[in-house]
Design a protein around this motif. Structure first.
Motif, PDB file in Angstrom:
ATOM      1  N   VAL A 147       0.842  -1.211   0.000  1.00 62.11           N
ATOM      2  CA  VAL A 147       0.000   0.000   0.000  1.00 62.11           C
ATOM      3  C   VAL A 147       0.869   1.250   0.000  1.00 62.11           C
ATOM      4  O   VAL A 147       0.578   2.236  -0.701  1.00 62.11           O
ATOM      5  CB  VAL A 147      -0.946  -0.011   1.214  1.00 62.11           C
ATOM      6  N   MET A 148       1.953   1.219   0.782  1.00 61.46           N
ATOM      7  CA  MET A 148       2.868   2.357   0.815  1.00 61.46           C
ATOM      8  C   MET A 148       3.486   2.600  -0.558  1.00 61.46           C
ATOM      9  O   MET A 148       3.594   3.753  -1.015  1.00 61.46           O
ATOM     10  CB  MET A 148       3.958   2.108   1.853  1.00 61.46           C
ATOM     11  N   LEU A 149       3.873   1.522  -1.245  1.00 63.78           N
ATOM     12  CA  LEU A 149       4.427   1.645  -2.589  1.00 63.78           C
ATOM     13  C   LEU A 149       3.406   2.230  -3.549  1.00 63.78           C
ATOM     14  O   LEU A 149       3.724   3.089  -4.385  1.00 63.78           O
ATOM     15  CB  LEU A 149       4.893   0.275  -3.078  1.00 63.78           C
ATOM     16  N   CYS A 154       1.228   6.778  -6.755  1.00 67.02           N
ATOM     17  CA  CYS A 154       0.084   7.643  -7.079  1.00 67.02           C
ATOM     18  C   CYS A 154       0.418   9.122  -6.872  1.00 67.02           C
ATOM     19  O   CYS A 154       0.054   9.973  -7.693  1.00 67.02           O
ATOM     20  CB  CYS A 154      -1.120   7.247  -6.222  1.00 67.02           C
ATOM     21  N   VAL A 155       1.104   9.427  -5.773  1.00 67.70           N
ATOM     22  CA  VAL A 155       1.484  10.825  -5.515  1.00 67.70           C
ATOM     23  C   VAL A 155       2.443  11.328  -6.583  1.00 67.70           C
ATOM     24  O   VAL A 155       2.272  12.432  -7.138  1.00 67.70           O
ATOM     25  CB  VAL A 155       2.110  10.951  -4.110  1.00 67.70           C
ATOM     26  N   ALA A 156       3.466  10.540  -6.891  1.00 62.85           N
ATOM     27  CA  ALA A 156       4.427  10.945  -7.920  1.00 62.85           C
ATOM     28  C   ALA A 156       3.756  11.058  -9.286  1.00 62.85           C
ATOM     29  O   ALA A 156       4.063  11.968 -10.066  1.00 62.85           O
ATOM     30  CB  ALA A 156       5.576   9.938  -7.979  1.00 62.85           C
ATOM     31  N   MET A 157       2.827  10.143  -9.579  1.00 63.58           N
ATOM     32  CA  MET A 157       2.144  10.178 -10.863  1.00 63.58           C
ATOM     33  C   MET A 157       1.299  11.441 -10.998  1.00 63.58           C
ATOM     34  O   MET A 157       1.261  12.069 -12.070  1.00 63.58           O
ATOM     35  CB  MET A 157       1.261   8.938 -11.020  1.00 63.58           C
ATOM     36  N   ALA A 158       0.627  11.830  -9.917  1.00 65.75           N
ATOM     37  CA  ALA A 158      -0.188  13.042  -9.954  1.00 65.75           C
ATOM     38  C   ALA A 158       0.675  14.277 -10.200  1.00 65.75           C
ATOM     39  O   ALA A 158       0.324  15.159 -10.999  1.00 65.75           O
ATOM     40  CB  ALA A 158      -0.970  13.180  -8.655  1.00 65.75           C
ATOM     41  N   ILE A 183      -4.039  15.428 -18.610  1.00 65.14           N
ATOM     42  CA  ILE A 183      -3.306  14.827 -17.495  1.00 65.14           C
ATOM     43  C   ILE A 183      -3.457  13.308 -17.482  1.00 65.14           C
ATOM     44  O   ILE A 183      -2.473  12.600 -17.249  1.00 65.14           O
ATOM     45  CB  ILE A 183      -3.754  15.459 -16.165  1.00 65.14           C
ATOM     46  N   PRO A 184      -4.664  12.751 -17.725  1.00 64.97           N
ATOM     47  CA  PRO A 184      -4.750  11.279 -17.787  1.00 64.97           C
ATOM     48  C   PRO A 184      -3.855  10.667 -18.859  1.00 64.97           C
ATOM     49  O   PRO A 184      -3.285   9.590 -18.649  1.00 64.97           O
ATOM     50  CB  PRO A 184      -6.233  11.042 -18.105  1.00 64.97           C
ATOM     51  N   ALA A 185      -3.718  11.351 -20.004  1.00 63.19           N
ATOM     52  CA  ALA A 185      -2.822  10.843 -21.040  1.00 63.19           C
ATOM     53  C   ALA A 185      -1.374  10.900 -20.580  1.00 63.19           C
ATOM     54  O   ALA A 185      -0.568  10.011 -20.881  1.00 63.19           O
ATOM     55  CB  ALA A 185      -3.003  11.643 -22.327  1.00 63.19           C
ATOM     56  N   ALA A 186      -1.027  11.934 -19.832  1.00 64.01           N
ATOM     57  CA  ALA A 186       0.343  12.054 -19.330  1.00 64.01           C
ATOM     58  C   ALA A 186       0.639  11.034 -18.242  1.00 64.01           C
ATOM     59  O   ALA A 186       1.811  10.683 -18.024  1.00 64.01           O
ATOM     60  CB  ALA A 186       0.579  13.466 -18.790  1.00 64.01           C
ATOM     61  N   CYS A 187      -0.409  10.533 -17.562  1.00 62.64           N
ATOM     62  CA  CYS A 187      -0.195   9.529 -16.514  1.00 62.64           C
ATOM     63  C   CYS A 187       0.439   8.265 -17.086  1.00 62.64           C
ATOM     64  O   CYS A 187       1.268   7.623 -16.426  1.00 62.64           O
ATOM     65  CB  CYS A 187      -1.524   9.193 -15.837  1.00 62.64           C
ATOM     66  N   SER A 219      13.356   9.541  -9.911  1.00 62.65           N
ATOM     67  CA  SER A 219      12.430   9.452  -8.777  1.00 62.65           C
ATOM     68  C   SER A 219      11.742   8.098  -8.743  1.00 62.65           C
ATOM     69  O   SER A 219      11.532   7.528  -7.660  1.00 62.65           O
ATOM     70  CB  SER A 219      11.374  10.567  -8.873  1.00 62.65           C
ATOM     71  N   GLY A 220      11.397   7.567  -9.911  1.00 66.82           N
ATOM     72  CA  GLY A 220      10.765   6.258  -9.954  1.00 66.82           C
ATOM     73  C   GLY A 220      11.671   5.166  -9.419  1.00 66.82           C
ATOM     74  O   GLY A 220      11.232   4.280  -8.677  1.00 66.82           O
ATOM     75  N   ILE A 221      12.950   5.224  -9.782  1.00 63.19           N
ATOM     76  CA  ILE A 221      13.905   4.220  -9.288  1.00 63.19           C
ATOM     77  C   ILE A 221      14.005   4.280  -7.767  1.00 63.19           C
ATOM     78  O   ILE A 221      13.988   3.243  -7.080  1.00 63.19           O
ATOM     79  CB  ILE A 221      15.284   4.438  -9.935  1.00 63.19           C
ATOM     80  N   VAL A 222      14.088   5.487  -7.225  1.00 63.85           N
ATOM     81  CA  VAL A 222      14.219   5.643  -5.772  1.00 63.85           C
ATOM     82  C   VAL A 222      12.956   5.196  -5.053  1.00 63.85           C
ATOM     83  O   VAL A 222      13.017   4.444  -4.069  1.00 63.85           O
ATOM     84  CB  VAL A 222      14.546   7.109  -5.432  1.00 63.85           C
ATOM     85  N   LEU A 223      11.804   5.624  -5.547  1.00 62.79           N
ATOM     86  CA  LEU A 223      10.540   5.288  -4.873  1.00 62.79           C
ATOM     87  C   LEU A 223      10.257   3.792  -4.907  1.00 62.79           C
ATOM     88  O   LEU A 223       9.765   3.216  -3.935  1.00 62.79           O
ATOM     89  CB  LEU A 223       9.393   6.059  -5.528  1.00 62.79           C
ATOM     90  N   LEU A 224      10.562   3.150  -6.029  1.00 59.62           N
ATOM     91  CA  LEU A 224      10.324   1.714  -6.130  1.00 59.62           C
ATOM     92  C   LEU A 224      11.296   0.919  -5.271  1.00 59.62           C
ATOM     93  O   LEU A 224      10.969  -0.185  -4.806  1.00 59.62           O
ATOM     94  CB  LEU A 224      10.426   1.264  -7.593  1.00 59.62           C
ATOM     95  N   ALA A 225      12.483   1.457  -5.048  1.00 57.72           N
ATOM     96  CA  ALA A 225      13.488   0.722  -4.277  1.00 57.72           C
ATOM     97  C   ALA A 225      13.243   0.798  -2.779  1.00 57.72           C
ATOM     98  O   ALA A 225      13.690  -0.092  -2.034  1.00 57.72           O
ATOM     99  CB  ALA A 225      14.878   1.267  -4.597  1.00 57.72           C
ATOM    100  N   LEU A 226      12.551   1.823  -2.312  1.00 58.17           N
ATOM    101  CA  LEU A 226      12.375   1.997  -0.868  1.00 58.17           C
ATOM    102  C   LEU A 226      11.670   0.824  -0.198  1.00 58.17           C
ATOM    103  O   LEU A 226      12.183   0.265   0.780  1.00 58.17           O
ATOM    104  CB  LEU A 226      11.631   3.317  -0.595  1.00 58.17           C
ATOM    105  N   PRO A 227      10.473   0.377  -0.672  1.00 63.89           N
ATOM    106  CA  PRO A 227       9.792  -0.730   0.025  1.00 63.89           C
ATOM    107  C   PRO A 227      10.312  -2.110  -0.384  1.00 63.89           C
ATOM    108  O   PRO A 227       9.969  -3.096   0.259  1.00 63.89           O
ATOM    109  CB  PRO A 227       8.315  -0.571  -0.399  1.00 63.89           C
ATOM    110  N   ILE A 228      11.107  -2.188  -1.450  1.00 62.67           N
ATOM    111  CA  ILE A 228      11.544  -3.492  -1.951  1.00 62.67           C
ATOM    112  C   ILE A 228      12.381  -4.229  -0.912  1.00 62.67           C
ATOM    113  O   ILE A 228      12.309  -5.462  -0.787  1.00 62.67           O
ATOM    114  CB  ILE A 228      12.345  -3.308  -3.259  1.00 62.67           C
ATOM    115  N   THR A 229      13.181  -3.501  -0.120  1.00 63.00           N
ATOM    116  CA  THR A 229      14.025  -4.143   0.889  1.00 63.00           C
ATOM    117  C   THR A 229      13.189  -4.886   1.918  1.00 63.00           C
ATOM    118  O   THR A 229      13.480  -6.035   2.270  1.00 63.00           O
ATOM    119  CB  THR A 229      14.899  -3.093   1.591  1.00 63.00           C
TER     120      THR A 229
END
Length: 259
Positions: A147-149, A154-158, A183-187, A219-229
């Motif tokens: 859920v945290m991921l 979602c926040v970064a995508m917005a 904006i939906p197309a840019a998502c 930012s995507g690399i960092v955000l995805l790596a945080l909960p992976i550990t």
């Protein structure tokens, strides 16, 4: 429930795996254009009926020998078995009561959706492979991290989708990128950029947009790596727990058999 408990259990598990594989092959073949031919559809229908018969018998026998019937019904894997088997019998009943052939029935959207639910038979393999069991247990225990991921994404995508739409299409700079018309197309661009997939179907053309794209990827690399550990450590722990439980159960069965 425990395929490694005895030689007979291993044989039954192997047969069940073979039926799952055959059923998946038939399901995939049924989507081919050549499948409409009667010479191809009739043999595959027989194979499908045999697979359904095996899965139905397996489910009934497991229900009969289960000690706790209520717990058996509530187990997710058993619910998936029921959802995967039911569409076939619904199709057969419609043939009996309406007199329509199976090809006309499959034209219905509802029946086609129900038919594709047979893909869940792949999850039946979780009973026979500890890796799939570990994956399911890990997802169950790490739902907070998942859920945290999802919240991070979602926040970064917005944020990135709004900025990219503004930089590429919202500002009147003489060059408007039609791919970022909303904006939906840019998502979509944000998702494929943050996950470093990069299909290339849409990309920024302005200098500010490209700078934003680089920030989005990092930012995507960092955000995805945080909960992976946390998820990784939970996966290792669940794997060792299931291995220990399986070994202990096998020893208890062996001792019971010797006594």
């Amino acid at each position: 429930e425990e395929p490694t408990s005895s030689l007979a259990a291993q044989v039954l598990a192997t047969v069940s795996i073979l039926f799952v594989i055959v059923s998946m092959v038939v399901l995939c073949a049924s989507t081919l254009p050549e499948y409409t031919a009667e010479s191809v559809r009739e043999p595959s229908g027989i194979i499908e009926a045999i697979c359904i018969g095996w899965f139905t018998a397996e489910c009934i026998v497991r229900f009969i020998v289960s000690k706790n019937k209520c717990e058996f019904v509530r187990r997710p894997l058993n619910i998936i078995d029921l959802l995967a088997i039911t569409p076939y019998y619904i199709s057969v009943l419609m043939t009996v009561f309406t007199g329509e052939n199976s090809q006309l029935q499959r034209a219905g959207v509802t029946l086609r959706v129900l038919r594709m639910m047979r893909i869940f038979w792949v999850i039946k393999l979780a009973r026979h492979f500890i890796g799939l069991q570990t994956l399911g247990l890990t997802l169950k225990r790490c739902y907070r991290e998942m859920v945290m991921l999802l919240v991070f994404i979602c926040v970064a995508m917005a944020i990135f989708s709004a900025l990219s739409q503004l930089l590429e299409n919202g500002l009147d700079l003489g060059t408007k990128n039609k791919d970022y018309a909303s904006i939906p197309a840019a998502c979509w661009w944000v998702i494929i950029s943050m996950t470093t997939v990069g299909y290339g179907d849409m990309c920024p053309i302005t200098v500010p947009g490209r700078i934003l794209g680089g920030i989005c990827v990092v930012s995507g690399i960092v955000l995805l790596a945080l909960p992976i550990t946390f998820i990784y450590h939970s996966f290792v722990q669940c794997y060792h727990e299931l291995k220990f439980r399986s070994a202990r159960y096998s020893r208890s069965l062996s001792a019971e058999f010797l006594n």
